[in-house]
Design a protein around this motif. Structure first.
Motif, PDB file in Angstrom:
ATOM      1  N   SER A 149       0.812  -1.161  -0.152  1.00  0.00           N
ATOM      2  CA  SER A 149       0.000   0.112   0.196  1.00  0.00           C
ATOM      3  C   SER A 149       0.893   1.408  -0.010  1.00  0.00           C
ATOM      4  CB  SER A 149      -1.085   0.023   1.080  1.00  0.00           C
ATOM      5  OG  SER A 149      -1.838  -1.189   1.189  1.00  0.00           O
ATOM      6  N   ALA A 150       1.877   1.175   0.928  1.00  0.00           N
ATOM      7  CA  ALA A 150       2.829   2.316   0.891  1.00  0.00           C
ATOM      8  C   ALA A 150       3.313   2.854  -0.516  1.00  0.00           C
ATOM      9  CB  ALA A 150       3.879   2.116   1.858  1.00  0.00           C
ATOM     10  N   LEU A 151       3.894   1.675  -1.192  1.00  0.00           N
ATOM     11  CA  LEU A 151       4.698   2.002  -2.615  1.00  0.00           C
ATOM     12  C   LEU A 151       3.508   2.454  -3.378  1.00  0.00           C
ATOM     13  CD1 LEU A 151       7.083  -1.323  -2.749  1.00  0.00           C
ATOM     14  CD2 LEU A 151       7.315   1.053  -2.416  1.00  0.00           C
ATOM     15  N   LYS A 152       2.307   1.883  -3.346  1.00  0.00           N
ATOM     16  CA  LYS A 152       1.329   2.345  -4.318  1.00  0.00           C
ATOM     17  C   LYS A 152       1.089   3.815  -4.316  1.00  0.00           C
ATOM     18  CE  LYS A 152      -3.035   1.138  -6.404  1.00  0.00           C
ATOM     19  NZ  LYS A 152      -4.153  -0.013  -6.676  1.00  0.00           N
ATOM     20  N   VAL A 153       0.834   4.305  -3.129  1.00  0.00           N
ATOM     21  CA  VAL A 153       0.566   5.672  -2.652  1.00  0.00           C
ATOM     22  C   VAL A 153       1.935   6.631  -3.167  1.00  0.00           C
ATOM     23  CG1 VAL A 153       0.456   7.564  -1.059  1.00  0.00           C
ATOM     24  CG2 VAL A 153      -0.756   5.348  -0.691  1.00  0.00           C
ATOM     25  N   MET A 154       3.389   6.017  -3.041  1.00  0.00           N
ATOM     26  CA  MET A 154       4.370   6.777  -3.252  1.00  0.00           C
ATOM     27  C   MET A 154       4.493   6.966  -4.932  1.00  0.00           C
ATOM     28  SD  MET A 154       7.083   5.144  -0.316  1.00  0.00           S
ATOM     29  CE  MET A 154       8.259   6.378  -0.642  1.00  0.00           C
ATOM     30  N   TRP A 155       4.010   6.108  -5.625  1.00  0.00           N
ATOM     31  CA  TRP A 155       4.151   6.023  -7.095  1.00  0.00           C
ATOM     32  C   TRP A 155       3.112   6.579  -7.794  1.00  0.00           C
ATOM     33  CZ3 TRP A 155       8.378   3.863  -4.614  1.00  0.00           C
ATOM     34  CH2 TRP A 155       9.519   4.029  -5.584  1.00  0.00           C
ATOM     35  N   THR A 156       1.883   7.027  -7.085  1.00  0.00           N
ATOM     36  CA  THR A 156       0.678   7.308  -7.648  1.00  0.00           C
ATOM     37  C   THR A 156       0.752   8.776  -7.842  1.00  0.00           C
ATOM     38  OG1 THR A 156      -0.858   5.658  -6.925  1.00  0.00           O
ATOM     39  CG2 THR A 156      -1.799   7.517  -7.300  1.00  0.00           C
ATOM     40  N   SER A 157       0.922   9.549  -9.044  1.00  0.00           N
ATOM     41  CA  SER A 157       0.819  10.991  -9.366  1.00  0.00           C
ATOM     42  C   SER A 157      -0.488  11.404 -10.208  1.00  0.00           C
ATOM     43  CB  SER A 157       2.160  11.342  -9.845  1.00  0.00           C
ATOM     44  OG  SER A 157       3.462  11.469  -9.197  1.00  0.00           O
ATOM     45  N   ASP A 158      -0.742  12.733 -10.194  1.00  0.00           N
ATOM     46  CA  ASP A 158      -1.816  13.131 -10.873  1.00  0.00           C
ATOM     47  C   ASP A 158      -1.340  14.599 -11.165  1.00  0.00           C
ATOM     48  OD1 ASP A 158      -4.048  14.360 -11.707  1.00  0.00           O
ATOM     49  OD2 ASP A 158      -5.490  13.054 -10.291  1.00  0.00           O
ATOM     50  N   THR A 159      -1.222  14.873 -12.434  1.00  0.00           N
ATOM     51  CA  THR A 159      -0.730  16.099 -12.908  1.00  0.00           C
ATOM     52  C   THR A 159      -1.908  17.549 -12.657  1.00  0.00           C
ATOM     53  OG1 THR A 159      -1.335  15.792 -15.127  1.00  0.00           O
ATOM     54  CG2 THR A 159       0.935  15.252 -14.581  1.00  0.00           C
ATOM     55  N   VAL A 160      -2.895  17.077 -12.404  1.00  0.00           N
ATOM     56  CA  VAL A 160      -3.990  17.892 -12.081  1.00  0.00           C
ATOM     57  C   VAL A 160      -3.740  18.351 -10.732  1.00  0.00           C
ATOM     58  CG1 VAL A 160      -6.571  18.285 -11.869  1.00  0.00           C
ATOM     59  CG2 VAL A 160      -5.629  16.938 -13.514  1.00  0.00           C
ATOM     60  N   VAL A 161      -3.337  17.771  -9.619  1.00  0.00           N
ATOM     61  CA  VAL A 161      -3.183  18.214  -8.315  1.00  0.00           C
ATOM     62  C   VAL A 161      -1.713  18.557  -7.838  1.00  0.00           C
ATOM     63  CG1 VAL A 161      -5.573  17.291  -7.899  1.00  0.00           C
ATOM     64  CG2 VAL A 161      -3.496  15.701  -7.408  1.00  0.00           C
ATOM     65  N   ASP A 162      -0.965  17.830  -8.660  1.00  0.00           N
ATOM     66  CA  ASP A 162       0.511  17.741  -8.140  1.00  0.00           C
ATOM     67  C   ASP A 162       1.412  18.739  -8.990  1.00  0.00           C
ATOM     68  OD1 ASP A 162      -0.282  15.754  -6.464  1.00  0.00           O
ATOM     69  OD2 ASP A 162       0.719  14.085  -7.798  1.00  0.00           O
ATOM     70  N   SER A 163       2.462  19.390  -8.066  1.00  0.00           N
ATOM     71  CA  SER A 163       3.218  20.235  -8.799  1.00  0.00           C
ATOM     72  C   SER A 163       4.505  19.475  -9.673  1.00  0.00           C
ATOM     73  CB  SER A 163       3.885  21.238  -8.029  1.00  0.00           C
ATOM     74  OG  SER A 163       4.515  20.778  -6.731  1.00  0.00           O
ATOM     75  N   GLY A 164       4.811  18.082  -9.075  1.00  0.00           N
ATOM     76  CA  GLY A 164       5.670  17.532  -9.447  1.00  0.00           C
ATOM     77  C   GLY A 164       5.421  16.053  -8.929  1.00  0.00           C
ATOM     78  N   PRO A 165       6.193  15.246  -9.228  1.00  0.00           N
ATOM     79  CA  PRO A 165       6.305  13.629  -8.975  1.00  0.00           C
ATOM     80  C   PRO A 165       6.332  13.600  -7.230  1.00  0.00           C
ATOM     81  CG  PRO A 165       8.210  13.894 -10.156  1.00  0.00           C
ATOM     82  CD  PRO A 165       7.553  15.338 -10.471  1.00  0.00           C
ATOM     83  N   GLN A 166       7.492  14.517  -6.943  1.00  0.00           N
ATOM     84  CA  GLN A 166       7.630  14.390  -5.326  1.00  0.00           C
ATOM     85  C   GLN A 166       6.625  14.492  -4.524  1.00  0.00           C
ATOM     86  OE1 GLN A 166       8.697  16.710  -7.590  1.00  0.00           O
ATOM     87  NE2 GLN A 166       8.030  18.587  -6.315  1.00  0.00           N
ATOM     88  N   ASP A 167       5.489  15.174  -4.857  1.00  0.00           N
ATOM     89  CA  ASP A 167       4.201  15.297  -4.121  1.00  0.00           C
ATOM     90  C   ASP A 167       3.600  13.946  -3.744  1.00  0.00           C
ATOM     91  OD1 ASP A 167       4.449  17.731  -4.186  1.00  0.00           O
ATOM     92  OD2 ASP A 167       2.858  18.292  -5.601  1.00  0.00           O
ATOM     93  N   ALA A 168       3.605  12.855  -4.457  1.00  0.00           N
ATOM     94  CA  ALA A 168       3.342  11.374  -4.022  1.00  0.00           C
ATOM     95  C   ALA A 168       4.204  10.962  -2.768  1.00  0.00           C
ATOM     96  CB  ALA A 168       3.528  10.521  -5.112  1.00  0.00           C
ATOM     97  N   GLY A 169       5.209  11.318  -2.643  1.00  0.00           N
ATOM     98  CA  GLY A 169       6.027  10.785  -1.711  1.00  0.00           C
ATOM     99  C   GLY A 169       5.270  11.512  -0.172  1.00  0.00           C
ATOM    100  N   LEU A 170       5.161  12.925  -0.233  1.00  0.00           N
ATOM    101  CA  LEU A 170       4.529  13.689   0.708  1.00  0.00           C
ATOM    102  C   LEU A 170       3.163  12.997   1.205  1.00  0.00           C
ATOM    103  CD1 LEU A 170       5.551  17.315  -0.646  1.00  0.00           C
ATOM    104  CD2 LEU A 170       6.866  15.789   1.037  1.00  0.00           C
ATOM    105  N   ARG A 171       2.232  12.557   0.125  1.00  0.00           N
ATOM    106  CA  ARG A 171       1.168  12.101   0.303  1.00  0.00           C
ATOM    107  C   ARG A 171       1.258  10.703   1.313  1.00  0.00           C
ATOM    108  NH1 ARG A 171      -0.678  14.132  -4.491  1.00  0.00           N
ATOM    109  NH2 ARG A 171       0.032  12.128  -5.656  1.00  0.00           N
ATOM    110  N   ALA A 172       2.271   9.789   0.986  1.00  0.00           N
ATOM    111  CA  ALA A 172       2.554   8.802   1.706  1.00  0.00           C
ATOM    112  C   ALA A 172       2.748   9.029   3.078  1.00  0.00           C
ATOM    113  CB  ALA A 172       3.588   7.788   0.970  1.00  0.00           C
ATOM    114  N   ALA A 173       3.582  10.061   3.520  1.00  0.00           N
ATOM    115  CA  ALA A 173       4.077  10.633   4.788  1.00  0.00           C
ATOM    116  C   ALA A 173       2.711  10.888   5.535  1.00  0.00           C
ATOM    117  CB  ALA A 173       5.143  11.635   4.563  1.00  0.00           C
ATOM    118  N   ASP A 174       1.990  11.821   4.684  1.00  0.00           N
ATOM    119  CA  ASP A 174       0.783  12.409   5.299  1.00  0.00           C
ATOM    120  C   ASP A 174      -0.333  11.546   5.580  1.00  0.00           C
ATOM    121  OD1 ASP A 174       2.159  14.968   5.005  1.00  0.00           O
ATOM    122  OD2 ASP A 174       0.809  15.354   3.284  1.00  0.00           O
ATOM    123  N   ALA A 175      -0.206  10.281   4.858  1.00  0.00           N
ATOM    124  CA  ALA A 175      -1.319   9.460   5.135  1.00  0.00           C
ATOM    125  C   ALA A 175      -0.802   8.341   6.364  1.00  0.00           C
ATOM    126  CB  ALA A 175      -1.320   8.564   3.804  1.00  0.00           C
TER     127      ALA A 175
END
Length: 232
Positions: free
Chosen positions: A106-132
């Motif tokens: 589950s953690a890896l799935k969150v860390m590699w899930t990006s969405d250009t509509v809401v993210d400024s870059g791919p690094q935001d996925a890692g932040l979401r994993a931390a926040d979750a």
């Protein structure tokens, strides 16, 4: 920036760089328009078809696993990610937190899930994993400290032009070099495939990496959290 398939010797830097590279940090991917709707990680349709065609690296017996360390607290950091990607964000309460594989997957799935509509870059996925709450406090803090300072690359801009998001599939790989699980430490090797799909029915080339996880918990009956990820 490291290229796919080349190991970085520092676990935190490797994770951040791999997120940036695998999810649009370098180069320009090729894609095609699809007449049917987008796929999902576990459903049918064009998304799954493309992801299934990705060529996954073979399992090895020389995996680079993060160095074991003392168990760390599992409480999540305060939220602060910039948005919710298409498909949402899984949280620890959604799985059996005493199952190391379930938490790692589950953690890896969150860390590699990006969405250009809401993210400024791919690094935001890692932040979401931390926040979750998937990561230990210490690992989450280290990811935040090592966020890339450069702007997203050409591939991310291409994705953004299609308002793309990634569909992530994972498969567990066996590794003879994997350390044995203890009451408070566990390891895992996963093949991660991230495929971009545009909201205009565009589909890009999937990116495949191998991720080595180190998970910890504070007691034998406690909940697992990801303490380190090393990417190949």
């Amino acid at each position: 920036m490291t290229l796919p398939g080349k190991r970085d010797t520092t676990a935190v830097a490797a994770t951040v760089l791999a997120l940036a590279l695998a999810l649009g940090g370098c180069g320009s991917g090729t894609g095609s328009s699809k007449g049917s709707g987008s796929g999902s990680a576990k459903g049918s349709g064009s998304g799954q078809d493309v992801a299934d065609r990705a060529s996954a690296p073979a399992a090895t017996d020389t995996g680079r696993y993060p160095t074991p360390s003392a168990p760390r607290e599992a409480e999540p950091l305060p939220t602060g990610a910039k948005g919710t990607p298409k498909g949402g964000v899984a949280r620890p309460r959604d799985v059996d937190q005493r199952d190391a594989d379930a938490v790692g997957w589950s953690a890896l799935k969150v860390m590699w899930t990006s969405d250009t509509v809401v993210d400024s870059g791919p690094q935001d996925a890692g932040l979401r994993a931390a926040d979750a709450g998937w990561l230990t406090k210490a690992y989450a803090a280290r990811l935040r400290e090592h966020q890339p300072r450069s702007v997203p690359g050409a591939q991310w801009r291409e994705w953004a032009g299609h308002r793309a998001y990634t569909v992530v599939t994972l498969s567990k790989a066996e590794d003879a070099a994997m350390p044995g699980e203890t009451d408070t430490e566990a390891w895992g090797q996963w093949t991660v495939t991230a495929t971009p799909f545009g909201r205009d029915d565009w589909a890009g080339e999937p990116t495949v990496v191998v991720a080595y996880l180190h998970l910890t918990r504070t007691a034998a009956d406690g909940t697992w959290r990801v303490a380190d990820v090393t990417v190949q």
